[in-house]
Scaffold this active site. Sequence first.
Site, PDB file in Angstrom:
ATOM      1  N   ARG A 158      27.269  39.198  42.132  1.00  0.00           N
ATOM      2  CA  ARG A 158      27.623  39.333  40.710  1.00  0.00           C
ATOM      3  C   ARG A 158      26.852  40.466  40.029  1.00  0.00           C
ATOM      4  O   ARG A 158      26.499  40.372  38.846  1.00  0.00           O
ATOM      5  CB  ARG A 158      27.384  38.024  39.944  1.00  0.00           C
ATOM      6  CG  ARG A 158      28.197  36.838  40.413  1.00  0.00           C
ATOM      7  CD  ARG A 158      29.693  37.050  40.208  1.00  0.00           C
ATOM      8  NE  ARG A 158      30.464  35.845  40.480  1.00  0.00           N
ATOM      9  CZ  ARG A 158      31.004  35.545  41.655  1.00  0.00           C
ATOM     10  NH1 ARG A 158      30.867  36.368  42.689  1.00  0.00           N
ATOM     11  NH2 ARG A 158      31.717  34.438  41.805  1.00  0.00           N
ATOM     12  N   SER A 229      33.391  30.783  35.929  1.00  0.00           N
ATOM     13  CA  SER A 229      32.028  30.219  36.002  1.00  0.00           C
ATOM     14  C   SER A 229      31.215  30.772  34.837  1.00  0.00           C
ATOM     15  O   SER A 229      31.151  31.990  34.653  1.00  0.00           O
ATOM     16  CB  SER A 229      31.331  30.644  37.295  1.00  0.00           C
ATOM     17  OG  SER A 229      32.037  30.183  38.411  1.00  0.00           O
ATOM     18  N   GLU A 325      26.950  34.234  33.365  1.00  0.00           N
ATOM     19  CA  GLU A 325      27.659  35.312  34.061  1.00  0.00           C
ATOM     20  C   GLU A 325      28.404  36.227  33.072  1.00  0.00           C
ATOM     21  O   GLU A 325      28.348  37.455  33.233  1.00  0.00           O
ATOM     22  CB  GLU A 325      28.650  34.703  35.069  1.00  0.00           C
ATOM     23  CG  GLU A 325      29.441  35.750  35.823  1.00  0.00           C
ATOM     24  CD  GLU A 325      30.476  35.154  36.751  1.00  0.00           C
ATOM     25  OE1 GLU A 325      30.081  34.514  37.747  1.00  0.00           O
ATOM     26  OE2 GLU A 325      31.676  35.336  36.501  1.00  0.00           O
TER      27      GLU A 325
HETATM   28  P1  FAD Z   1      36.254  42.171  31.059  1.00  0.00           P
HETATM   29  O1  FAD Z   1      35.972  40.732  30.826  1.00  0.00           O
HETATM   30  O2  FAD Z   1      37.147  42.848  30.091  1.00  0.00           O
HETATM   31  O3  FAD Z   1      34.873  42.974  31.143  1.00  0.00           O
HETATM   32  C1  FAD Z   1      33.823  42.481  31.962  1.00  0.00           C
HETATM   33  C2  FAD Z   1      32.711  43.543  32.040  1.00  0.00           C
HETATM   34  O4  FAD Z   1      33.171  44.675  32.764  1.00  0.00           O
HETATM   35  C3  FAD Z   1      32.286  44.096  30.668  1.00  0.00           C
HETATM   36  O5  FAD Z   1      30.917  44.402  30.705  1.00  0.00           O
HETATM   37  C4  FAD Z   1      33.101  45.364  30.537  1.00  0.00           C
HETATM   38  O6  FAD Z   1      32.508  46.312  29.652  1.00  0.00           O
HETATM   39  C5  FAD Z   1      33.081  45.862  31.972  1.00  0.00           C
HETATM   40  N1  FAD Z   1      34.250  46.682  32.285  1.00  0.00           N
HETATM   41  C6  FAD Z   1      35.550  46.290  32.293  1.00  0.00           C
HETATM   42  N2  FAD Z   1      36.341  47.308  32.680  1.00  0.00           N
HETATM   43  C7  FAD Z   1      35.530  48.365  32.913  1.00  0.00           C
HETATM   44  C8  FAD Z   1      35.754  49.711  33.322  1.00  0.00           C
HETATM   45  N3  FAD Z   1      36.978  50.188  33.569  1.00  0.00           N
HETATM   46  N4  FAD Z   1      34.677  50.534  33.449  1.00  0.00           N
HETATM   47  C9  FAD Z   1      33.423  50.074  33.210  1.00  0.00           C
HETATM   48  N5  FAD Z   1      33.151  48.820  32.827  1.00  0.00           N
HETATM   49  C10 FAD Z   1      34.189  47.973  32.677  1.00  0.00           C
HETATM   50  N6  FAD Z   1      34.871  36.288  38.768  1.00  0.00           N
HETATM   51  C11 FAD Z   1      34.520  36.286  40.078  1.00  0.00           C
HETATM   52  O7  FAD Z   1      33.715  37.127  40.519  1.00  0.00           O
HETATM   53  N7  FAD Z   1      35.032  35.363  40.954  1.00  0.00           N
HETATM   54  C12 FAD Z   1      35.901  34.420  40.556  1.00  0.00           C
HETATM   55  O8  FAD Z   1      36.332  33.606  41.360  1.00  0.00           O
HETATM   56  C13 FAD Z   1      36.289  34.388  39.190  1.00  0.00           C
HETATM   57  N8  FAD Z   1      37.147  33.436  38.734  1.00  0.00           N
HETATM   58  C14 FAD Z   1      37.499  33.407  37.419  1.00  0.00           C
HETATM   59  C15 FAD Z   1      38.408  32.418  36.985  1.00  0.00           C
HETATM   60  C16 FAD Z   1      38.807  32.365  35.662  1.00  0.00           C
HETATM   61  C17 FAD Z   1      39.781  31.295  35.218  1.00  0.00           C
HETATM   62  C18 FAD Z   1      38.305  33.320  34.729  1.00  0.00           C
HETATM   63  C19 FAD Z   1      38.747  33.290  33.303  1.00  0.00           C
HETATM   64  C20 FAD Z   1      37.388  34.293  35.141  1.00  0.00           C
HETATM   65  C21 FAD Z   1      36.978  34.347  36.507  1.00  0.00           C
HETATM   66  N9  FAD Z   1      36.067  35.311  36.972  1.00  0.00           N
HETATM   67  C22 FAD Z   1      35.738  35.350  38.303  1.00  0.00           C
HETATM   68  C23 FAD Z   1      35.469  36.301  36.048  1.00  0.00           C
HETATM   69  C24 FAD Z   1      36.378  37.528  35.776  1.00  0.00           C
HETATM   70  O9  FAD Z   1      37.701  37.275  36.128  1.00  0.00           O
HETATM   71  C25 FAD Z   1      35.899  38.764  36.536  1.00  0.00           C
HETATM   72  O10 FAD Z   1      34.568  39.079  36.186  1.00  0.00           O
HETATM   73  C26 FAD Z   1      36.794  39.985  36.264  1.00  0.00           C
HETATM   74  O11 FAD Z   1      36.464  41.035  37.134  1.00  0.00           O
HETATM   75  C27 FAD Z   1      36.667  40.499  34.825  1.00  0.00           C
HETATM   76  O12 FAD Z   1      37.680  41.459  34.635  1.00  0.00           O
HETATM   77  P2  FAD Z   1      38.153  41.902  33.196  1.00  0.00           P
HETATM   78  O13 FAD Z   1      39.068  43.057  33.353  1.00  0.00           O
HETATM   79  O14 FAD Z   1      38.704  40.733  32.462  1.00  0.00           O
HETATM   80  O15 FAD Z   1      36.779  42.378  32.540  1.00  0.00           O
HETATM   81  N1  EPU Z   2      30.073  21.133  42.516  1.00  0.00           N
HETATM   82  C1  EPU Z   2      29.788  19.889  42.003  1.00  0.00           C
HETATM   83  N2  EPU Z   2      30.236  19.595  40.750  1.00  0.00           N
HETATM   84  C2  EPU Z   2      30.956  20.457  40.006  1.00  0.00           C
HETATM   85  C3  EPU Z   2      31.235  21.736  40.522  1.00  0.00           C
HETATM   86  C4  EPU Z   2      30.794  22.050  41.802  1.00  0.00           C
HETATM   87  O1  EPU Z   2      29.122  19.080  42.642  1.00  0.00           O
HETATM   88  O2  EPU Z   2      31.341  20.095  38.885  1.00  0.00           O
HETATM   89  C5  EPU Z   2      29.655  21.454  43.887  1.00  0.00           C
HETATM   90  C6  EPU Z   2      30.903  21.483  44.802  1.00  0.00           C
HETATM   91  O3  EPU Z   2      31.187  20.219  45.304  1.00  0.00           O
HETATM   92  C7  EPU Z   2      30.480  22.431  45.885  1.00  0.00           C
HETATM   93  C8  EPU Z   2      29.539  23.388  45.173  1.00  0.00           C
HETATM   94  O4  EPU Z   2      29.143  22.769  43.945  1.00  0.00           O
HETATM   95  O5  EPU Z   2      29.749  21.744  46.868  1.00  0.00           O
HETATM   96  C9  EPU Z   2      30.170  24.756  44.884  1.00  0.00           C
HETATM   97  O6  EPU Z   2      31.342  24.593  44.097  1.00  0.00           O
HETATM   98  P1  EPU Z   2      32.601  25.584  44.228  1.00  0.00           P
HETATM   99  O7  EPU Z   2      33.023  25.693  45.650  1.00  0.00           O
HETATM  100  O8  EPU Z   2      33.618  25.144  43.239  1.00  0.00           O
HETATM  101  O9  EPU Z   2      32.036  26.993  43.834  1.00  0.00           O
HETATM  102  P2  EPU Z   2      31.055  27.471  42.690  1.00  0.00           P
HETATM  103  O10 EPU Z   2      29.752  27.838  43.296  1.00  0.00           O
HETATM  104  O11 EPU Z   2      31.039  26.485  41.568  1.00  0.00           O
HETATM  105  C10 EPU Z   2      31.687  29.965  43.004  1.00  0.00           C
HETATM  106  C11 EPU Z   2      31.929  31.135  42.111  1.00  0.00           C
HETATM  107  C12 EPU Z   2      33.367  31.150  41.637  1.00  0.00           C
HETATM  108  C13 EPU Z   2      34.283  31.234  42.845  1.00  0.00           C
HETATM  109  C14 EPU Z   2      34.021  30.013  43.726  1.00  0.00           C
HETATM  110  C15 EPU Z   2      34.818  30.047  45.005  1.00  0.00           C
HETATM  111  C16 EPU Z   2      29.848  31.729  41.017  1.00  0.00           C
HETATM  112  C17 EPU Z   2      29.049  31.685  39.760  1.00  0.00           C
HETATM  113  N3  EPU Z   2      31.030  31.110  40.980  1.00  0.00           N
HETATM  114  O12 EPU Z   2      31.831  28.791  42.200  1.00  0.00           O
HETATM  115  O13 EPU Z   2      33.543  32.328  40.844  1.00  0.00           O
HETATM  116  O14 EPU Z   2      35.632  31.256  42.472  1.00  0.00           O
HETATM  117  O15 EPU Z   2      32.622  29.974  44.076  1.00  0.00           O
HETATM  118  O16 EPU Z   2      34.258  30.984  45.850  1.00  0.00           O
HETATM  119  O17 EPU Z   2      29.408  32.311  42.000  1.00  0.00           O
HETATM  120  C18 EPU Z   2      33.394  33.135  38.617  1.00  0.00           C
HETATM  121  O18 EPU Z   2      32.501  33.883  39.012  1.00  0.00           O
HETATM  122  O19 EPU Z   2      33.828  33.160  37.432  1.00  0.00           O
HETATM  123  C19 EPU Z   2      33.998  32.182  39.538  1.00  0.00           C
HETATM  124  C20 EPU Z   2      34.924  31.306  39.180  1.00  0.00           C
END
Ligand code: FAD
Ligand code: EPU
Length: 330
Positions: A158, A229, A325
Amino acid sequence: MFSLTHLNTFGLKADASHFFALANEQQLPELLSLVQQYPHYFILGGGSNVVLSSHIEALIIHNQLKGIRLLQEEESFFLVEAAAGEVWHEFVRYCLEQGWNGLENLAYIPGTVGASPVQNIGAYGKEMKNYFHSLTAINVYTGEQKEFSLAECHFAYRDSVFKHEAKDYLILRVRFAFPKNWKPSLNYADLKNFGGLSEHSSAMDIFNAVVQIRQQKLPDPKVWGNAGSFFKNPIVSSANYQTLLQQFPALVAYPQENGEYKLAAGWLIDQCGWKGRALGAAGVHDRQALVLVNRGGAMAEDILTLAKAIQHDVQERYGVLIEPEPIFVK
Ligand code: FAD
Ligand code: EPU
């Protein structure tokens, strides 16, 4: 005033004093001169990793650059370039349809291609850096265009150089290298337990499985505003992990390559009893304690109050600081 309420997945009510829609690179000279005129700027992609305050006195640069092209086909890989404003999930699907496999585990992550290197997005056992080749960015103060190699991006969990020394660079185009000797990556628990996936599965099978898993676990931002997250999984030393494990034998943690341990913050928060609970308009999702949700009409302050209460409880019980995050924009 420019409303940003529909440009952030938390659905926080927010507006900005100035707004610039960047739809093509020919607009860059105009953008650079505007950046000089205002005290602050903020680059916005899909708004899926931000907490916006109700009024932002800054120039919002909304990235809408589009385009995907195959730059090169080598014996062992495809080199593909995507403009920063492409929607990540659509880009992943498009690549798989062309037979450029690799990003399937990262399906259904909201946001744009341009934001993907900023926090080196990751999910289901893969990170963007695994397929990253290089990118082109422009310094919004000096106008210098620079190519960043994989090594120069300093990708970590991250994290990247774009959150630190290179935070004044606007990412314009990102290049990915997709190896032709692709193999499924199914080590993440949710994929192992999904059923029906094997070493013979196609990348599209994995893509579809990831979409299903994510739809079950994570709230749809259109229904419950959220930013995925809310906290990063904290990384602790081996000694710290061993001490915690003695006290909490069910602790969920993942060993890191350097001997440290990544703790599951969702588990820590869940154990503190926060899952499904709420403080006013901000709540903790009832299926994933790591996700905070807007229960309707929440402002940034509501989210922050809840986040601080959770942080406090986790710190008190486990002695571990969990850090947010999303990026806070004032
Ligand atoms: P924004 O939210 O618009 O911006 C995020 C940051 O990036 C800001 O600091 C912004 O200034 C910068 N930025 C954006 N575009 C540019 C650019 N072109 N140049 C320079 N800087 C820039 N993240 C994960 O890593 N794994 C996940 O599994 C994951 N699951 C998600 C699930 C949900 C339901 C949601 C809502 C979010 C999740 N995220 C996850 C977080 C998010 O989707 C990512 O961080 C994504 O890359 C953000 O993209 P964005 O275009 O919306 O960025
Ligand atoms: N867990 C619990 N209770 C909860 C949630 C999770 O006990 O309410 C336990 C689960 O059972 C599991 C562990 O925590 O054993 C990890 O949970 P999960 O697999 O859902 O993943 P996470 O660590 O919560 C991370 C990323 C997600 C990504 C998933 C899948 C971060 C901060 N988050 O979540 O990224 O999608 O793994 O790889 O690293 C994001 O960054 O926005 C994001 C959604």
